[in-house]
Every structure is written in C-alpha cells, then in structure tokens.
Design a protein around this motif. Structure first.
Motif, PDB file in Angstrom:
ATOM      1  N   LEU A 123       0.843  -1.190   0.000  1.00 59.54           N
ATOM      2  CA  LEU A 123       0.000   0.000   0.000  1.00 59.54           C
ATOM      3  C   LEU A 123       0.887   1.252   0.000  1.00 59.54           C
ATOM      4  O   LEU A 123       1.068   1.922   1.008  1.00 59.54           O
ATOM      5  N   LEU A 146      -1.404   3.592  -5.219  1.00 54.21           N
ATOM      6  CA  LEU A 146      -2.368   2.700  -4.571  1.00 54.21           C
ATOM      7  C   LEU A 146      -2.790   3.272  -3.219  1.00 54.21           C
ATOM      8  O   LEU A 146      -3.971   3.270  -2.880  1.00 54.21           O
ATOM      9  N   LYS A 147      -1.849   3.782  -2.464  1.00 52.26           N
ATOM     10  CA  LYS A 147      -2.160   4.372  -1.156  1.00 52.26           C
ATOM     11  C   LYS A 147      -3.061   5.594  -1.313  1.00 52.26           C
ATOM     12  O   LYS A 147      -4.053   5.740  -0.598  1.00 52.26           O
ATOM     13  N   CYS A 155      -6.532   4.518  -2.407  1.00 47.94           N
ATOM     14  CA  CYS A 155      -7.155   3.813  -1.294  1.00 47.94           C
ATOM     15  C   CYS A 155      -7.709   4.779  -0.255  1.00 47.94           C
ATOM     16  O   CYS A 155      -8.877   4.665   0.150  1.00 47.94           O
ATOM     17  N   VAL A 171      -9.966   0.989   5.527  1.00 41.24           N
ATOM     18  CA  VAL A 171      -8.818   0.976   4.618  1.00 41.24           C
ATOM     19  C   VAL A 171      -8.698  -0.400   3.974  1.00 41.24           C
ATOM     20  O   VAL A 171      -8.336  -0.523   2.804  1.00 41.24           O
ATOM     21  N   TYR A 172      -9.044  -1.441   4.716  1.00 36.89           N
ATOM     22  CA  TYR A 172      -9.010  -2.810   4.184  1.00 36.89           C
ATOM     23  C   TYR A 172      -9.917  -2.933   2.956  1.00 36.89           C
ATOM     24  O   TYR A 172      -9.482  -3.378   1.894  1.00 36.89           O
ATOM     25  N   SER A 208      -8.774  -0.684   0.039  1.00 37.46           N
ATOM     26  CA  SER A 208      -7.575  -1.143  -0.674  1.00 37.46           C
ATOM     27  C   SER A 208      -7.947  -2.133  -1.768  1.00 37.46           C
ATOM     28  O   SER A 208      -7.347  -2.150  -2.841  1.00 37.46           O
TER      29      SER A 208
END
Length: 73
Positions: A10, A14-15, A18, A29-30, A33
């Motif tokens: 992450l 992507l971070k 997300c 966040v899970y 993501s």
C-alpha cells in the motif's frame, strides 16, 4: 506454490487512491484497498459483501457479486 498470487504494498498511487476511496465512501482501509487495486489495475472486482456493493455502486469501480463470477478456462 500452485497458486499464482501477487502482493501489492500500500504505497504510492495505490495508497492515495485507497485513502481517497475510504474517505469518499466511508470504508475501512481494508475494503478501500481492494477497491483501489481494482481501479489501479482496471480489473473486475468481486465480493460477497452486499453492503460493500451498495455503498460503492455509484462509484467509478463497479463491484460485482461473486455469484456473477464465471471461471475462465
């Protein structure tokens, strides 16, 4: 290992995606993501979580119910 699996840390884009999706849809966040990875890779995203689908159904990444999945040969 018989399974082909890729790991995505992450970090970077992507971070950013997300955390944006988590805030926008009120996701953990899970969950975000998973959705962010689908967006970043332009891939199909499947889940069995009806509430997750409902929360994001007006978004850019379409979540599909796992019941719609068909194995490809």
């Amino acid at each position: 290992m018989r399974f082909r699996m890729a790991l995505y840390p992450l970090l970077g884009d992507l971070k950013t995606i997300c955390l944006t999706l988590a805030y926008l849809y009120g996701l953990t966040v899970y969950d975000a993501s998973y959705l962010a990875l689908g967006k970043l890779l332009s891939g199909d995203v499947y889940t069995a979580d009806g509430k997750f689908i409902e929360k994001t159904k007006k978004g850019e990444v379409a979540l599909r119910h796992i019941g719609e999945y068909s194995a490809r040969a």
